[in-house]
Motif scaffolding. Sequence first.
Motif, short mmCIF file in Angstrom:
data_model
loop_
_atom_site.label_atom_id
_atom_site.label_comp_id
_atom_site.label_asym_id
_atom_site.label_seq_id
_atom_site.Cartn_x
_atom_site.Cartn_y
_atom_site.Cartn_z
N SER A 196 -9.99 -0.02 1.53
CA SER A 196 -8.57 -0.17 1.83
C SER A 196 -7.93 1.08 2.41
O SER A 196 -6.76 1.08 2.78
N SER A 197 -8.67 2.17 2.51
CA SER A 197 -8.12 3.40 3.06
C SER A 197 -9.19 4.13 3.87
O SER A 197 -10.27 4.42 3.32
N GLY A 257 -9.96 -4.87 -5.40
CA GLY A 257 -10.78 -5.66 -4.49
C GLY A 257 -10.67 -7.14 -4.82
O GLY A 257 -10.44 -7.51 -5.98
N SER A 309 -5.60 -9.16 0.18
CA SER A 309 -5.36 -7.80 -0.30
C SER A 309 -3.91 -7.53 -0.67
O SER A 309 -3.62 -6.78 -1.60
N SER A 310 -2.95 -8.15 0.05
CA SER A 310 -1.53 -7.89 -0.23
C SER A 310 -1.06 -8.53 -1.53
O SER A 310 0.05 -8.25 -2.00
N HIS A 355 -3.51 -8.40 7.93
CA HIS A 355 -2.29 -8.60 7.16
C HIS A 355 -1.34 -9.57 7.85
O HIS A 355 -1.12 -9.50 9.06
N SER A 388 -7.11 -4.43 6.54
CA SER A 388 -7.64 -3.64 5.42
C SER A 388 -8.36 -4.58 4.47
O SER A 388 -8.03 -5.76 4.38
N SER A 389 -9.33 -4.05 3.79
CA SER A 389 -10.12 -4.82 2.82
C SER A 389 -10.64 -6.13 3.41
O SER A 389 -10.73 -7.15 2.72
N GLN A 408 -5.20 -0.55 -5.64
CA GLN A 408 -5.59 -1.68 -4.79
C GLN A 408 -6.86 -2.28 -5.36
O GLN A 408 -7.92 -1.64 -5.40
N PHE A 438 -6.42 2.20 6.77
CA PHE A 438 -6.28 0.94 7.47
C PHE A 438 -6.84 1.11 8.88
O PHE A 438 -7.02 2.24 9.36
N CYS A 442 1.02 1.85 -1.71
CA CYS A 442 1.52 0.61 -1.12
C CYS A 442 3.01 0.76 -0.89
O CYS A 442 3.78 0.82 -1.85
N LYS A 478 -2.85 -6.44 -6.31
CA LYS A 478 -2.35 -5.09 -6.50
C LYS A 478 -1.85 -4.87 -7.92
O LYS A 478 -1.40 -5.80 -8.59
#
Length: 383
Positions: free
Chosen positions: A262-263, A85, A59-60, A301, A296-297, A83, A265, A97, A63
């Motif tokens: 993603s929202s 997928g 996920s990071s 992380h 997230s997702s 964000q 977290f 972000c 973007k």
Amino acid sequence: MRQRKIPAVFMRGGTSKAIIFLQSDLPEDRAEWDDIFLAAIGSPDPNKRQLNGMGGGISSLSKVCIVGPSDRDDADVDYTFAQVGVDRDTVGYGANCGNMSSAIGPFAVDEGLVTPDGDDVLVRIYNTNTGKIIHSRFAMDGGMAAIDGDFELKGVAGTGAPVRLEFRSPGGAATGRLLPTGNVIDEITVHGLGAVEASLIDAANPVVFVEAKALGLTGAEAPTDIDAMTERMGWLEDIRAQATVMMGIAKTPKDATENSPSSPFVGMVAPPQDAKTLAGETIKADDGDLTARIVSSGNTHRALPLTGALCCATAARIEGTVVNRHVRAANDADSDLRIMQPSGIIQVACAVTRNNDGWVAEQAGVTRTQRRLFEGRVLVPGS
């Protein structure tokens, strides 16, 4: 059909990477944006590698940022974050972000959207996702945003020029309230686990925090180890999905999982403790104030997402939260909070006060680095 070529810049911001577009280079009809972003990043990819695009499989690294001039008196540029997928065809605009926020000021200056008036510059950024203002301060070098410096950002190899980010009034970024339920502690019943105490906080980004020990963890586990714990990852998603409804972000847990991965977290916290970083270094409990992991997702992380770290620091200053329960007592209430994370220790400045109306997050700040990696045109299939 030929591929479509769109001017773009590929940048690292903090511990994330993204494609950055000038808004003027994208279609006026925003309904067309999602397909462009999915194709450019290489999603959806059931193999979770995004080999057919610019994404990096987590996920990071999946973007997109969109930047343009602002017509607001308190901002120089508008910034929208998307964000994307990894293994699903979703593009989320419900959160910001923080890491990529560190790239927006330098991008704006280097693209000529903002004209600096000295060796140091302040770019005022309006984040459209959250309706919040971010101040970005950094040095110039030869007419461009400085890159070389001696600031070491944990999780990123080498050093770079610092970018100081100040998130103004970060409370209620997604829900309009620092405490979306009005409580510092809520209880969530998880199938196969039982009742779990949680703190639902919305500062810079919404996060639902739980104690690592409630899931049978120490909180210092490596991200890949956590991701491999199928049952616990299921519990975390159950917690996150229910919290999404409690925060008013989704109508049902199913809607939260399918349309808002993603929202918020979901974060796990524990007391400071000795731990190994991803680089194999040992960080000592005495050097930190709190241990944290954020998911997230569907991914844990490798470095805390910046807005998640800001929310974590804010929650630590609110008496009675599960985060405050585990944070080391500070000799100086104004000192930075040192959060122990998989990539090392991140220091976050945070100002939280309490008045007759309740808790107020005044501002939060952190230092990052950034670098422009590639500029040119990104290609997406014409179809």
